[in-house]
Design an enzyme around this catalytic site. Structure first.
Site, PDB file in Angstrom:
ATOM      1  N   THR A  32       0.849  -1.206   0.000  1.00 55.14           N
ATOM      2  CA  THR A  32       0.000   0.000   0.000  1.00 55.14           C
ATOM      3  C   THR A  32       0.879   1.248   0.000  1.00 55.14           C
ATOM      4  OG1 THR A  32      -1.735  -1.153   1.202  1.00 55.14           O
ATOM      5  CG2 THR A  32      -1.737   1.244   1.380  1.00 55.14           C
ATOM      6  N   GLY A  33       0.400   2.293  -0.682  1.00 57.72           N
ATOM      7  CA  GLY A  33       1.137   3.561  -0.682  1.00 57.72           C
ATOM      8  C   GLY A  33       1.497   3.955  -2.113  1.00 57.72           C
ATOM      9  N   THR A  35       4.428   4.240  -3.605  1.00 58.56           N
ATOM     10  CA  THR A  35       5.449   3.421  -4.272  1.00 58.56           C
ATOM     11  C   THR A  35       4.847   2.076  -4.685  1.00 58.56           C
ATOM     12  OG1 THR A  35       6.975   4.466  -2.710  1.00 58.56           O
ATOM     13  CG2 THR A  35       7.884   2.778  -4.145  1.00 58.56           C
ATOM     14  N   GLY A  86       6.259  -0.676  -0.118  1.00 62.53           N
ATOM     15  CA  GLY A  86       7.122   0.447   0.235  1.00 62.53           C
ATOM     16  C   GLY A  86       7.403   0.475   1.733  1.00 62.53           C
ATOM     17  N   ALA A  87       8.006   1.565   2.185  1.00 64.13           N
ATOM     18  CA  ALA A  87       8.297   1.736   3.616  1.00 64.13           C
ATOM     19  C   ALA A  87       8.429   3.226   3.912  1.00 64.13           C
ATOM     20  CB  ALA A  87       9.589   1.022   3.991  1.00 64.13           C
ATOM     21  N   GLY A 100       2.523   4.433   7.386  1.00 68.78           N
ATOM     22  CA  GLY A 100       2.157   5.824   7.097  1.00 68.78           C
ATOM     23  C   GLY A 100       0.796   5.907   6.420  1.00 68.78           C
ATOM     24  N   GLU A 107      -0.490  -5.302   6.062  1.00 73.55           N
ATOM     25  CA  GLU A 107       0.843  -5.397   5.438  1.00 73.55           C
ATOM     26  C   GLU A 107       1.681  -6.454   6.166  1.00 73.55           C
ATOM     27  OE1 GLU A 107       2.033  -1.301   5.756  1.00 73.55           O
ATOM     28  OE2 GLU A 107       1.208  -0.802   3.796  1.00 73.55           O
TER      29      GLU A 107
HETATM   30  C1  5RP Z   1       1.354   2.171   4.138  1.00 75.10           C
HETATM   31  C2  5RP Z   1       2.821   1.981   4.157  1.00 75.10           C
HETATM   32  C3  5RP Z   1       3.604   2.495   3.010  1.00 75.10           C
HETATM   33  O1  5RP Z   1       4.380   1.455   2.490  1.00 75.10           O
HETATM   34  C4  5RP Z   1       4.506   3.593   3.471  1.00 75.10           C
HETATM   35  O2  5RP Z   1       3.722   4.581   4.123  1.00 75.10           O
HETATM   36  C5  5RP Z   1       5.269   4.231   2.303  1.00 75.10           C
HETATM   37  O3  5RP Z   1       4.375   4.914   1.484  1.00 75.10           O
HETATM   38  P1  5RP Z   1       4.848   5.688   0.184  1.00 75.10           P
HETATM   39  O4  5RP Z   1       5.322   4.660  -0.791  1.00 75.10           O
HETATM   40  O5  5RP Z   1       3.617   6.412  -0.265  1.00 75.10           O
HETATM   41  O6  5RP Z   1       5.957   6.623   0.601  1.00 75.10           O
HETATM   42  O7  5RP Z   1       3.385   1.437   5.068  1.00 75.10           O
HETATM   43  O8  5RP Z   1       0.755   1.757   5.334  1.00 75.10           O
END
Ligand code: 5RP
Length: 227
Positions: A32-33, A35, A86-87, A100, A107
């Site tokens: 999710t997110g 990336t 992503g992270a 985030g 996840e």
């Molecule tokens: C969602 C996550 C995402 O992987 C993390 O917030 C990174 O998001 P992005 O790729 O938008 O920077 O853990 O719960």
């Protein structure tokens, strides 16, 4: 290179890594997110090899369906081949802060059910010590204040993400001010607090490989290379 281009670069690198697997019928865990969304948008290129995807959020499931990709419930498929996500932060041991986007619990479940976890991120997510990004903790609503007090005793400053209800109907506390020098210990301690569903530290089950987008290209950081 802007941040979006770095995300697209690592998404393509993850697709190549997934496509290089020998399975004809891939079972993919999807994160999710923003990336992870870049990765989802690459998947139509290997559509014929995808048996099923399992998404870590309703948002990712909706995008997968929009692209015509098969989305299954985790209970209907066996172990997954690979999880791509992503992270918010990653350290050199590939321990992560995630959540985030408030999807941390699903996840963590999908990562646990997958043989390999490929983390994709732009280079801004790499840190020496985890904790500059506030650590998300998913809590049962009635336990919000109790868990907040316990997190404060641990040395953090929990802030209720008031506008957010998770896909599981729970709340998020973002814990500021933690200097997480022992991520496995911190993850385990927070999990033991009554009312905590999950916390955003992925240290007991870190990523297996981290693909980092830099302006000089994709840097591959492998967990096994560090041990
Ligand atoms: C969602 C996550 C995402 O992987 C993390 O917030 C990174 O998001 P992005 O790729 O938008 O920077 O853990 O719960």
């Amino acid at each position: 290179m802007d941040q979006q281009a770095l995300k697209e670069q690592v998404a393509e690198a993850a697709l190549e890594r997934v496509a290089a697997r020998h399975n004809d019928r891939l079972l993919l865990g999807i994160g999710t997110g923003t990336t992870a969304e870049c990765f989802i948008r690459t998947l139509p290129a290997i559509r014929s090899r995808i048996e099923a995807t399992v998404a870590s959020s309703e948002r990712s499931a909706a995008l997968l369906r929009e692209l015509g990709l098969p989305v299954m419930d985790l209970n209907s498929v066996g172990p997954l081949d690979v999880y791509v996500d992503g992270a918010d932060e990653a350290n050199a041991q590939l321990a992560l802060i995630k959540g985030g986007g408030a999807a941390l619990t699903r996840e963590k479940i999908v990562a646990a059910a997958s043989e390999e976890f490929i983390c994709i991120a732009d280079a801004s997510k790499r840190v020496g010590v985890l904790g500059v990004f506030p650590l998300p903790v998913e809590v049962i609503p009635m336990a919000r204040s109790h868990v907040a007090r316990a997190l404060a005793q641990l040395g953090g400053q929990p802030v209720w993400r008031e506008e957010t209800i998770t896909d599981n109907g729970n709340l998020i506390l973002d814990v500021h001010g933690l200097h997480i020098s022992d991520p496995v210990d911190t993850e385990t301690r927070i999990n033991q607090m009554a009312g905590v569903v999950c916390n955003g530290l992925f240290a007991n089950r870190p990523a297996d490989v981290l693909l980092l987008g830099t302006s000089a290209g994709v840097e591959v950081v492998s967990g096994s290379a560090l041990s």
